[in-house]
Motif scaffolding. Structure first.
Motif, PDB file in Angstrom:
ATOM      1  N   THR A 144     -11.132  -9.697   0.946  1.00  0.00           N
ATOM      2  CA  THR A 144     -11.844  -8.814   0.016  1.00  0.00           C
ATOM      3  C   THR A 144     -13.224  -9.378  -0.296  1.00  0.00           C
ATOM      4  O   THR A 144     -14.172  -8.624  -0.498  1.00  0.00           O
ATOM      5  CB  THR A 144     -11.056  -8.612  -1.291  1.00  0.00           C
ATOM      6  OG1 THR A 144     -10.637  -9.886  -1.805  1.00  0.00           O
ATOM      7  CG2 THR A 144      -9.832  -7.743  -1.072  1.00  0.00           C
ATOM      8  N   THR A 153       0.833  -1.203   0.000  1.00  0.00           N
ATOM      9  CA  THR A 153       0.000   0.000   0.000  1.00  0.00           C
ATOM     10  C   THR A 153       0.871   1.258   0.000  1.00  0.00           C
ATOM     11  O   THR A 153       0.497   2.266  -0.586  1.00  0.00           O
ATOM     12  CB  THR A 153      -0.957   0.032   1.207  1.00  0.00           C
ATOM     13  OG1 THR A 153      -0.229  -0.246   2.407  1.00  0.00           O
ATOM     14  CG2 THR A 153      -2.069  -0.995   1.055  1.00  0.00           C
ATOM     15  N   ASN A 188      -3.319   3.342   4.452  1.00  0.00           N
ATOM     16  CA  ASN A 188      -1.911   2.962   4.441  1.00  0.00           C
ATOM     17  C   ASN A 188      -1.143   3.465   3.239  1.00  0.00           C
ATOM     18  O   ASN A 188       0.080   3.393   3.207  1.00  0.00           O
ATOM     19  CB  ASN A 188      -1.785   1.445   4.582  1.00  0.00           C
ATOM     20  CG  ASN A 188      -2.118   1.022   5.990  1.00  0.00           C
ATOM     21  OD1 ASN A 188      -1.444   1.419   6.922  1.00  0.00           O
ATOM     22  ND2 ASN A 188      -3.191   0.270   6.151  1.00  0.00           N
ATOM     23  N   GLY A 189      -1.879   3.962   2.237  1.00  0.00           N
ATOM     24  CA  GLY A 189      -1.209   4.570   1.110  1.00  0.00           C
ATOM     25  C   GLY A 189      -0.998   6.060   1.326  1.00  0.00           C
ATOM     26  O   GLY A 189      -0.090   6.658   0.763  1.00  0.00           O
ATOM     27  N   LEU A 241     -10.871  -6.719   4.254  1.00  0.00           N
ATOM     28  CA  LEU A 241      -9.872  -5.861   3.595  1.00  0.00           C
ATOM     29  C   LEU A 241     -10.620  -4.943   2.649  1.00  0.00           C
ATOM     30  O   LEU A 241     -11.200  -5.391   1.663  1.00  0.00           O
ATOM     31  CB  LEU A 241      -8.854  -6.718   2.824  1.00  0.00           C
ATOM     32  CG  LEU A 241      -7.878  -5.984   1.893  1.00  0.00           C
ATOM     33  CD1 LEU A 241      -7.066  -4.938   2.649  1.00  0.00           C
ATOM     34  CD2 LEU A 241      -6.939  -6.976   1.216  1.00  0.00           C
ATOM     35  N   THR A 242     -10.603  -3.651   2.984  1.00  0.00           N
ATOM     36  CA  THR A 242     -11.418  -2.692   2.244  1.00  0.00           C
ATOM     37  C   THR A 242     -10.552  -1.658   1.522  1.00  0.00           C
ATOM     38  O   THR A 242      -9.352  -1.552   1.772  1.00  0.00           O
ATOM     39  CB  THR A 242     -12.342  -1.923   3.208  1.00  0.00           C
ATOM     40  OG1 THR A 242     -11.499  -1.144   4.082  1.00  0.00           O
ATOM     41  CG2 THR A 242     -13.182  -2.880   4.049  1.00  0.00           C
ATOM     42  N   LYS A 243     -11.188  -0.911   0.659  1.00  0.00           N
ATOM     43  CA  LYS A 243     -10.483   0.185  -0.005  1.00  0.00           C
ATOM     44  C   LYS A 243      -9.933   1.178   1.015  1.00  0.00           C
ATOM     45  O   LYS A 243      -8.910   1.814   0.809  1.00  0.00           O
ATOM     46  CB  LYS A 243     -11.425   0.923  -0.952  1.00  0.00           C
ATOM     47  CG  LYS A 243     -11.836   0.108  -2.146  1.00  0.00           C
ATOM     48  CD  LYS A 243     -12.774   0.921  -3.035  1.00  0.00           C
ATOM     49  CE  LYS A 243     -13.535   0.023  -3.960  1.00  0.00           C
ATOM     50  NZ  LYS A 243     -14.570   0.730  -4.712  1.00  0.00           N
ATOM     51  N   GLU A 264      -7.649  -1.332  10.487  1.00  0.00           N
ATOM     52  CA  GLU A 264      -7.688  -0.196   9.562  1.00  0.00           C
ATOM     53  C   GLU A 264      -8.663  -0.460   8.417  1.00  0.00           C
ATOM     54  O   GLU A 264      -8.526  -1.427   7.687  1.00  0.00           O
ATOM     55  CB  GLU A 264      -6.275   0.086   9.040  1.00  0.00           C
ATOM     56  CG  GLU A 264      -5.405   0.711  10.137  1.00  0.00           C
ATOM     57  CD  GLU A 264      -3.936   0.820   9.775  1.00  0.00           C
ATOM     58  OE1 GLU A 264      -3.232   1.586  10.441  1.00  0.00           O
ATOM     59  OE2 GLU A 264      -3.498   0.145   8.840  1.00  0.00           O
ATOM     60  N   VAL A 318      -8.972  -4.352  -4.294  1.00  0.00           N
ATOM     61  CA  VAL A 318     -10.086  -4.630  -3.377  1.00  0.00           C
ATOM     62  C   VAL A 318     -11.400  -4.637  -4.153  1.00  0.00           C
ATOM     63  O   VAL A 318     -12.257  -5.505  -3.948  1.00  0.00           O
ATOM     64  CB  VAL A 318     -10.120  -3.585  -2.248  1.00  0.00           C
ATOM     65  CG1 VAL A 318     -11.316  -3.827  -1.343  1.00  0.00           C
ATOM     66  CG2 VAL A 318      -8.820  -3.629  -1.446  1.00  0.00           C
ATOM     67  N   TYR A 354      -8.639   0.492   3.878  1.00  0.00           N
ATOM     68  CA  TYR A 354      -7.328   0.013   4.367  1.00  0.00           C
ATOM     69  C   TYR A 354      -6.231   0.525   3.441  1.00  0.00           C
ATOM     70  O   TYR A 354      -5.191   1.011   3.890  1.00  0.00           O
ATOM     71  CB  TYR A 354      -7.285  -1.515   4.432  1.00  0.00           C
ATOM     72  CG  TYR A 354      -5.930  -2.049   4.852  1.00  0.00           C
ATOM     73  CD1 TYR A 354      -5.612  -2.216   6.190  1.00  0.00           C
ATOM     74  CD2 TYR A 354      -4.940  -2.339   3.906  1.00  0.00           C
ATOM     75  CE1 TYR A 354      -4.363  -2.672   6.587  1.00  0.00           C
ATOM     76  CE2 TYR A 354      -3.688  -2.796   4.292  1.00  0.00           C
ATOM     77  CZ  TYR A 354      -3.407  -2.962   5.629  1.00  0.00           C
ATOM     78  OH  TYR A 354      -2.159  -3.396   6.006  1.00  0.00           O
ATOM     79  N   VAL A 355      -6.467   0.382   2.131  1.00  0.00           N
ATOM     80  CA  VAL A 355      -5.471   0.820   1.160  1.00  0.00           C
ATOM     81  C   VAL A 355      -5.279   2.329   1.263  1.00  0.00           C
ATOM     82  O   VAL A 355      -4.149   2.836   1.234  1.00  0.00           O
ATOM     83  CB  VAL A 355      -5.908   0.423  -0.265  1.00  0.00           C
ATOM     84  CG1 VAL A 355      -4.915   0.954  -1.288  1.00  0.00           C
ATOM     85  CG2 VAL A 355      -6.055  -1.087  -0.378  1.00  0.00           C
ATOM     86  N   GLU A 356      -6.380   3.024   1.432  1.00  0.00           N
ATOM     87  CA  GLU A 356      -6.298   4.480   1.508  1.00  0.00           C
ATOM     88  C   GLU A 356      -5.514   4.929   2.743  1.00  0.00           C
ATOM     89  O   GLU A 356      -4.602   5.746   2.655  1.00  0.00           O
ATOM     90  CB  GLU A 356      -7.712   5.061   1.553  1.00  0.00           C
ATOM     91  CG  GLU A 356      -7.739   6.578   1.455  1.00  0.00           C
ATOM     92  CD  GLU A 356      -9.152   7.053   1.139  1.00  0.00           C
ATOM     93  OE1 GLU A 356      -9.658   6.696   0.064  1.00  0.00           O
ATOM     94  OE2 GLU A 356      -9.732   7.759   1.976  1.00  0.00           O
TER      95      GLU A 356
END
Lengths: 413, 413
Positions: free
Chosen positions: B319, A319, B408-409, B400-402, B285, A405, B404-406
């Protein structure tokens, strides 16, 4: 198959020349998808030598079990591959479906059931209705053409955004031979195996046992060094076939895997396997960036690979790459959790050519700007020196994005 | 700390009564965050017995190294925790920061440096400027109050969306004792350890060695059975302190970990550890759903736990949960990749009370509607019967969701 092609896709597809001794045909059987091909048949008019490596899953698909059994014969006359349904976790019905498909293929090409190989990719757990395509195999065996590689690659796609093809040439005893390969895979990708499906054919004349050695050795630094999401498919299948057509050109007989005449062929094969494996990563579901993770200075090569995979599979590292964040602290975390020997105070980390950490702390000359510039690239090299030994490995992965995702939350793939 | 509280958060915080013998204070030192507290000091006016379990990372933070060393003494007078900076991979500077903090804390409470314990959480690799808060410890030691648990939990948050507190009571030899705990953690969460930081204090009178046994045993089915993203922090720290105040009430002396008088205390402690561990998962997260994965019928309990973790850590399973997709094929995949003994034809899988697969194929009575209804719930139970033995384990995870990516990104956490 997605409407949007991965931004990491090759700019053009390799021009795929025929390989003497193999013909291919595809059909749209409507197994799951509409308006596209979903069945591939490969026909070897003379028996080809066959080798294969398969998923290490304890719950392999019915076609994987089927192929492993037939591989003992070492000879192939037909390969049937379908997309849209993996025929995995389908129990007795799954075995019936492979038996029916194999019988239909054997009848179509006039061979024994033991000379047929099968692969299926798609949804797990849904019964595969083999009657949807077993009836068309007669026709496919007749219409199959030598010059059909790109179409073959298209028929086996699932969530892939582009077909994966590669070709190489080599000489064996001065005689030119060709190696062509196709692959599919975009998610559920991790060693071992790292692809879902790949089929490679050469016109070289190589015995099955030698072919198996070459393939088993070649897969380590290629298909087994790529990871998209750390998930391992029940269906992973990589097969290598040798039609032997080059024998007619005077290719000398191969005596064993150590035969010096194989040097150029081995290099070309490994290069092709790497090409296909990297194409799979470049089509990783939702991928926007390609990451090569190199670990050196580990206790040994196996330790280096485990550390590299720990980094490449870390959701937090992936990520951060998606966010173009030079977050090398997460690389430290992933080294630490790998379980392999590491000494914080000897670690050094690079993003591209920018050394961000050395001797257990941030590089004294660390430049956030320089590190961030690397992260904005599409292809990113992460290098870690463990500082303990001479073990070395490279693995390849992609970033973890919201699109991953979305793809996997929305679609029963 | 997020503006939006996790939808999985407890509806209310436990009412946290004081625990005799421990006082707490917090400060806003501006280590990284603005407008919130980021330093916690716990003061034991008499030496408390101390036990701890820590990250298994090969690259632990400076405070983890520091605590492990001091734990041999078994006595605590002060604990200092900061958020915003993990003091991990900070080399010599990191050790200087722990030494400076410990010296300041020891001076503030009037104890030896060996009676101080430290923890830090936040960014990895940035040097921690301990002068930011070492000067306030004198003041905190004086102002520390017994009735301050929720505030203490708030000061140690990073990406947490809510403070995590829990309290239990038990009797030892008929004398009531209390156990209070706080925890923080939302990402970089996986065994071992599964929390980043947690501090538990009891007024029971229990020797350090016994306390250590209780904690080491208690952590297996609790903190070491939760996973958010399979990533293991460099800083994970769980400490348990016993002030011994209950001795004055007539609590009998404890002779060893096997002492029958500990039965009720052990159960209460384990229940509290599980409560805190699940609060961490519920704050995973980006989490929108909580998943309990139970594996039974495995070869043994350890195998069951490895299979359960393989399912709980699978991005494709997580996911699918996010997408409310009853994709049990991915559960099969995760069982298969775990490396543990499994026989496809004996597997059975349930989502909630709905059996979706049995005897190696889809349940004959499978109802997509019933399975989908389960997936729409906020709390989802996944159960797998391997059908081979009597091994059993439950682990907890989230989807695991969008988001989480947001999270941690976008955020160098």
């Amino acid at each position: 198959m997605s409407a949007t092609v991965s931004p990491l896709a090759p700019k053009s597809y390799a021009d795929m020349p025929p390989v003497r001794g193999v013909r291919m045909a595809t059909a749209a059987a409507g197994i799951k998808y509409k308006g596209r091909t979903d069945v591939l048949m490969m026909v070897f008019d003379s028996p080809a030598a066959a080798a294969g490596v398969f998923t290490t899953s304890k719950c392999p698909s019915a076609p994987v079990d089927f192929c492993k059994e037939n591989l003992s014969g070492g000879k192939a006359r037909a390969v049937v591959v379908n997309s849209g349904n993996a025929n995995a976790f389908t129990g007795r019905k799954g075995r019936e479906a492979t038996a029916m498909t194999a019988a239909a293929a054997a009848k179509a090409v006039g061979c024994a059931g033991g000379e047929v190989f099968l692969a299926s990719t798609g949804v797990i757990g849904e019964p595969l209705d083999a009657t949807k395509f077993s009836g068309v195999l007669d026709e496919l065996a007749v219409s199959a053409k030598e010059d059909f590689w790109l179409e073959a690659a298209k028929a086996i796609m699932t969530t892939d955004t582009y077909p994966k093809v590669a070709t190489r040439t080599a000489r064996i005893g001065g005689v030119p031979v060709r190696i062509n390969g196709i692959a599919k895979g975009a998610g559920m990708i991790a060693p071992d195996m790292a692809t879902m499906l790949s089929f490679v054919v050469t016109d070289a004349d190589i015995p099955a046992a030698v072919l198996q050695t070459l393939l088993s050795e070649g897969v380590g630094p290629t298909f087994n060094s790529v990871t998209v999401d750390s998930d391992t498919s029940t269906s992973d299948t990589l097969m290598l076939f040798a039609t032997g057509a080059a024998a007619a050109d005077g290719q000398p007989a191969i005596t064993g895997a150590a035969d010096a005449a194989l040097a150029e062929f081995r290099a070309a094969l490994n290069d092709l396997l790497k090409d296909l494996a990297l194409q799979v990563v470049r089509d990783g579901e939702g991928a926007r960036k390609m990451v090569a993770v190199t670990v050196e200075g580990a206790e040994n090569d196996a330790a280096a690979k485990r550390i590299a995979l720990s980094i490449a599979n870390s959701p937090l590292v992936k990520t951060a790459v998606a966010g173009e964040d030079a977050n090398w602290g997460r690389v430290v975390m992933a080294v630490g959790k790998s379980g392999e020997m590491a000494d914080r105070d000897r670690l050094a980390i690079w993003f591209g050519d920018v050394r961000v950490a050395v001797d257990g702390e941030r590089d004294p000359n660390y430049s956030e700007q320089a590190a961030s510039a690397v992260m904005k690239e599409q292809d990113i090299a992460v290098r870690v020196d463990i500082g303990l030994g001479s073990g070395r490995a490279t693995v390849w992965t992609c970033d973890l994005t919201k699109e991953y995702v979305e793809i996997n939350g929305d679609y029963r793939s």
